[in-house]
Design an enzyme around this catalytic site. Structure first.
Site, short mmCIF file in Angstrom:
data_model
loop_
_atom_site.label_atom_id
_atom_site.label_comp_id
_atom_site.label_asym_id
_atom_site.label_seq_id
_atom_site.Cartn_x
_atom_site.Cartn_y
_atom_site.Cartn_z
N HIS A 107 36.25 35.43 25.71
CA HIS A 107 35.45 35.29 26.94
C HIS A 107 35.68 33.91 27.59
O HIS A 107 34.76 33.09 27.70
CB HIS A 107 33.95 35.50 26.63
CG HIS A 107 33.16 35.87 27.86
ND1 HIS A 107 32.17 36.81 27.87
CD2 HIS A 107 33.22 35.42 29.15
CE1 HIS A 107 31.65 36.92 29.08
NE2 HIS A 107 32.29 36.08 29.87
N ARG B 212 33.38 42.77 32.04
CA ARG B 212 32.42 42.94 30.96
C ARG B 212 32.96 43.98 29.98
O ARG B 212 33.58 44.97 30.39
CB ARG B 212 31.06 43.41 31.50
CG ARG B 212 30.26 42.35 32.22
CD ARG B 212 29.75 41.25 31.27
NE ARG B 212 28.98 40.23 31.96
CZ ARG B 212 29.47 39.05 32.37
NH1 ARG B 212 30.73 38.76 32.15
NH2 ARG B 212 28.68 38.17 32.96
P1 NAP Z 1 30.86 40.31 43.43
O1 NAP Z 1 31.21 39.26 44.41
O2 NAP Z 1 29.45 40.79 43.35
O3 NAP Z 1 31.85 41.54 43.70
C1 NAP Z 1 31.69 42.77 43.07
C2 NAP Z 1 32.74 43.73 43.61
O4 NAP Z 1 32.66 44.94 42.84
C3 NAP Z 1 32.51 44.10 45.07
O5 NAP Z 1 33.73 44.26 45.73
C4 NAP Z 1 31.80 45.46 44.95
O6 NAP Z 1 31.97 46.31 46.06
C5 NAP Z 1 32.48 46.04 43.75
N1 NAP Z 1 31.66 47.07 43.13
C6 NAP Z 1 30.44 46.95 42.57
N2 NAP Z 1 30.00 48.16 42.14
C7 NAP Z 1 30.98 49.05 42.44
C8 NAP Z 1 31.11 50.44 42.25
N3 NAP Z 1 30.15 51.17 41.68
N4 NAP Z 1 32.23 51.03 42.69
C9 NAP Z 1 33.21 50.31 43.30
N5 NAP Z 1 33.15 48.97 43.49
C10 NAP Z 1 32.04 48.37 43.07
O7 NAP Z 1 31.25 39.84 41.94
P2 NAP Z 1 32.26 38.69 41.50
O8 NAP Z 1 31.70 37.34 41.78
O9 NAP Z 1 33.61 39.01 42.06
O10 NAP Z 1 32.25 38.88 39.89
C11 NAP Z 1 32.59 40.11 39.27
C12 NAP Z 1 32.25 40.09 37.80
O11 NAP Z 1 33.16 39.25 37.07
C13 NAP Z 1 30.88 39.48 37.45
O12 NAP Z 1 29.84 40.41 37.67
C14 NAP Z 1 31.05 39.13 35.98
O13 NAP Z 1 30.63 40.20 35.17
C15 NAP Z 1 32.55 38.95 35.81
N6 NAP Z 1 32.90 37.57 35.41
C16 NAP Z 1 33.55 37.38 34.23
C17 NAP Z 1 33.88 36.08 33.85
C18 NAP Z 1 34.62 35.81 32.55
O14 NAP Z 1 34.75 34.65 32.14
N7 NAP Z 1 35.15 36.82 31.87
C19 NAP Z 1 33.56 35.00 34.68
C20 NAP Z 1 32.92 35.24 35.87
C21 NAP Z 1 32.59 36.54 36.25
P3 NAP Z 1 31.44 45.92 47.53
O15 NAP Z 1 32.39 44.85 48.02
O16 NAP Z 1 31.56 47.17 48.31
O17 NAP Z 1 30.04 45.42 47.34
#
Ligand code: NAP
Length: 310
Positions: free
Chosen positions: A273, A225
């Site tokens: 994006h 983001r």
């Molecule tokens: P997810 O499965 O919820 O994983 C989030 C990860 O971030 C987890 O490992 C979590 O730790 C870690 N995390 C969260 N808060 C943290 C903090 N304060 N300090 C350290 N680590 C932290 O999410 P995801 O499915 O991988 O997706 C991640 C993000 O990618 C989405 O939220 C979205 O914004 C972005 N995204 C972008 C696109 C694009 O086209 N650009 C597409 C899809 C997604 P834990 O493992 O300990 O919970």
């Protein structure tokens, strides 16, 4: 009844609806703003929904996002707090993100932005070519997207580091957590990939201080983001030469305003994006799985933890 509550164009609705009807043949669908009796709606499939509508549905049991990120939804003060909110976790989207991560890590590793600048200046100069085993790549966020990316980068031979909220083990990958862990990891990160969710804790996480921990000449790839990065601090780090390059797929304001400095910055690659778009063909099936779980009384998948914000 299932409500499709989105800001989709009519063409997009025409694409989604048959796929959803095919995946859930026993269900009835309605599409906002064409609403039947509100009490009949118990599932809402949402993508940038208009604020306030969800709060008017008295029998809602599931809010299912069609996007992976739910930060915008959670910022909506009218979002019902006691209804489960599930986000999209689709293996096809994870694969798309993996392709994007590998594309840009390899591009930076093999100095493609530097060679593009050399081409502009008609400079024929061969730059150092370290092997993957000599390159440290760090991934912020080891969730559904970050974990797969980290593992595959390791497979390619990179030295891979990863940071998550809770301590975790990933074979062959140096993992870190917490603020101390963040600094220790950043100090070693030659290429930094951001795949964190946007939460109160992670907003502005890439700022003057944290960017200063990165080694001189390192580069960042932001696929999560825009608000993870303090834009002015990023520009300062690039302009001072501390950072070499930034590949940015996401921005604080999207579309990126035409007068934004990022468009013309020689050390910034701007992408609109596109890191990993939701694919309606696969996503409709993923969404259907959760609806069927709701109908059969099974636990829902990928429910957002409202206290953590992801
Ligand atoms: P997810 O499965 O919820 O994983 C989030 C990860 O971030 C987890 O490992 C979590 O730790 C870690 N995390 C969260 N808060 C943290 C903090 N304060 N300090 C350290 N680590 C932290 O999410 P995801 O499915 O991988 O997706 C991640 C993000 O990618 C989405 O939220 C979205 O914004 C972005 N995204 C972008 C696109 C694009 O086209 N650009 C597409 C899809 C997604 P834990 O493992 O300990 O919970």
């Amino acid at each position: 009844m299932i409500l499709l509550l989105t800001n989709f164009t009519s063409n997009e609705v025409q694409m989604w609806l048959p796929l959803l009807e095919q995946a859930l043949p026993a269900e009835q669908f309605c599409v906002y703003p064409d609403l039947p009796n509100l009490a009949d709606i118990d599932v809402a499939l949402v993508a940038n929904p208009p604020a306030g509508v969800l709060a008017t549905l008295p029998n809602l049991k599931l809010i299912q996002s069609l996007w992976a990120g739910v930060d915008a939804l959670l910022r909506d003060a009218t979002l019902p707090r006691d209804i489960p909110l599930a986000r999209l976790v689709d293996p096809a989207l994870t694969q798309a993100m993996l392709e994007t991560v590998l594309t840009h890590v390899l591009s930076l590793h093999r100095q493609i932005p530097a060679y593009q600048a050399q081409q502009q200046a008609k400079v024929w100069q061969q730059l150092p070519q370290p092997s993957a085993a000599e390159r440290k790549v760090a991934v912020l966020g080891l969730g559904h997207l970050g974990r797969v990316a980290a593992v595959q980068l390791k497979q390619l031979g990179f030295v891979v580091l990863g940071w998550s909220s809770r301590p975790t083990n990933l074979e062959g990958i140096q993992t870190f957590s917490g603020q101390d862990g963040l600094q220790t990891m950043l100090e070693q990160s030659e290429i930094l990939v951001n795949l964190l969710p946007l939460t109160d804790e992670t907003r502005g996480i890439l700022n003057a201080q944290t960017l200063s921990y990165l080694p001189v000449g390192s580069s960042i790839i932001n696929l999560a983001r825009g608000a993870h990065i303090i834009e002015a601090d990023l520009l300062a780090a690039l302009d001072s030469g501390h950072l070499q390059h930034a590949i940015l797929d996401v921005f604080t304001t999207e579309p990126l305003p035409t007068d934004h400095l990022f468009w013309h910055h020689p050390q910034i690659t701007v992408l609109p994006h596109v890191a990993a778009a939701t694919n309606p063909i696969t996503a409709a099936k993923v969404v259907a799985t959760n609806v069927l779980r709701l109908r059969s009384g099974q636990p829902l998948e990928h429910v957002v933890d409202r206290t953590r914000g992801y």
